[in-house]
Design a protein around this motif. Structure first.
Motif, short mmCIF file in Angstrom:
data_model
loop_
_atom_site.label_atom_id
_atom_site.label_comp_id
_atom_site.label_asym_id
_atom_site.label_seq_id
_atom_site.Cartn_x
_atom_site.Cartn_y
_atom_site.Cartn_z
N UNK A 53 0.81 -1.20 0.00
CA UNK A 53 0.00 0.00 0.00
C UNK A 53 0.85 1.26 0.00
N UNK A 54 1.99 1.21 0.66
CA UNK A 54 2.85 2.39 0.75
C UNK A 54 3.81 2.52 -0.42
N UNK A 55 3.96 1.44 -1.17
CA UNK A 55 4.97 1.41 -2.22
C UNK A 55 6.34 1.00 -1.72
N UNK A 56 6.45 0.73 -0.44
CA UNK A 56 7.74 0.42 0.12
C UNK A 56 8.23 -0.98 -0.16
N UNK A 57 7.33 -1.84 -0.55
CA UNK A 57 7.70 -3.23 -0.85
C UNK A 57 7.17 -3.61 -2.22
N UNK A 58 8.03 -4.20 -3.01
CA UNK A 58 7.65 -4.66 -4.34
C UNK A 58 8.06 -6.11 -4.53
N UNK A 59 7.33 -6.79 -5.39
CA UNK A 59 7.54 -8.22 -5.60
C UNK A 59 7.39 -8.50 -7.09
N UNK A 60 8.20 -9.43 -7.59
CA UNK A 60 8.21 -9.71 -9.02
C UNK A 60 8.26 -11.21 -9.29
N UNK A 61 7.66 -11.58 -10.40
CA UNK A 61 7.86 -12.93 -10.91
C UNK A 61 9.29 -13.03 -11.44
N UNK A 62 9.86 -14.20 -11.33
CA UNK A 62 11.24 -14.39 -11.79
C UNK A 62 11.38 -14.04 -13.27
N UNK A 64 10.19 -11.69 -14.97
CA UNK A 64 10.24 -10.27 -15.31
C UNK A 64 11.22 -9.49 -14.44
N UNK A 65 11.78 -10.15 -13.45
CA UNK A 65 12.69 -9.46 -12.53
C UNK A 65 13.86 -8.86 -13.29
N UNK A 66 14.14 -7.59 -13.00
CA UNK A 66 15.23 -6.90 -13.68
C UNK A 66 14.81 -6.20 -14.96
N UNK A 67 13.61 -6.52 -15.46
CA UNK A 67 13.10 -5.88 -16.68
C UNK A 67 11.87 -5.00 -16.42
N UNK A 68 11.05 -5.41 -15.47
CA UNK A 68 9.81 -4.69 -15.16
C UNK A 68 9.96 -3.99 -13.80
N UNK A 69 9.29 -2.85 -13.67
CA UNK A 69 9.27 -2.13 -12.41
C UNK A 69 7.84 -1.69 -12.10
N UNK A 70 7.37 -2.06 -10.93
CA UNK A 70 6.05 -1.62 -10.48
C UNK A 70 6.23 -0.43 -9.54
N UNK A 77 -3.81 8.12 -7.40
CA UNK A 77 -4.60 6.88 -7.42
C UNK A 77 -4.23 5.99 -8.60
N UNK A 78 -2.95 5.87 -8.85
CA UNK A 78 -2.49 5.15 -10.04
C UNK A 78 -1.32 4.25 -9.69
N UNK A 79 -1.32 3.07 -10.29
CA UNK A 79 -0.19 2.16 -10.21
C UNK A 79 0.34 1.96 -11.63
N UNK A 80 1.64 1.79 -11.73
CA UNK A 80 2.31 1.70 -13.02
C UNK A 80 3.08 0.39 -13.13
N UNK A 81 3.28 -0.01 -14.37
CA UNK A 81 4.18 -1.12 -14.66
C UNK A 81 5.06 -0.70 -15.82
N UNK A 82 6.30 -0.39 -15.51
CA UNK A 82 7.28 -0.05 -16.55
C UNK A 82 7.89 -1.34 -17.05
N UNK A 83 7.77 -1.58 -18.34
CA UNK A 83 8.24 -2.83 -18.93
C UNK A 83 9.34 -2.52 -19.94
N UNK A 84 10.54 -2.98 -19.66
CA UNK A 84 11.68 -2.78 -20.54
C UNK A 84 12.17 -4.11 -21.08
#
Length: 131
Positions: A53-62, A64-70, A77-84
């Protein structure tokens, strides 16, 4: 009730980037943990990333790890997914989801990876990565 609307999908070449957005309305956004999932044709919906909820913790599937950022902006009131470094196997419909975790077990037992743990879903946005 929480309403979620995704945007930002499209067609991109392999190696390219996209940024997905998920706009929330309804109950206070900052109470909710948010997740991104994806579903390719003929496959089950799979976990991509989640954020507390705070954005302080993020979790990724293996995958996408290292390529995507949430990330999230609670003021907007928005959440993002940066996909590289997108790959053809990233092609899918991407969904955002919201839940208000009742216990810390949502994180410690990795419930955030499970679609059934979420209460609210968007309609999805198509991401297609060409080779």
């Amino acid at each position: 009730q929480v309403q979620l609307v995704e945007s930002g999908g499209g067609l991109v070449q392999a190696g390219g980037s996209l940024r997905l957005s998920c706009a929330a309305s309804g109950r206070p956004f900052s109470f909710y943990a948010m997740g991104w999932f994806r579903q390719a044709p003929g496959k089950e919906r799979e976990f991509v990333a989640a954020i507390s909820w705070s954005g302080g913790n993020t979790y990724y599937a293996d995958s996408v790890k290292g390529r995507f950022t949430i990330s999230r902006d609670n003021a907007k009131n928005t959440v993002y997914l940066q996909m590289n470094s997108l790959k053809p196997e990233d092609t899918a419909v991407y969904y955002c989801a919201a839940v208000r975790p009742l216990t810390s077990g949502f994180y410690s037992d990795r419930s955030y990876q499970m679609p059934r743990a979420y209460d609210y879903w968007g309609q999805g946005t198509q991401v297609t990565v060409s080779s």
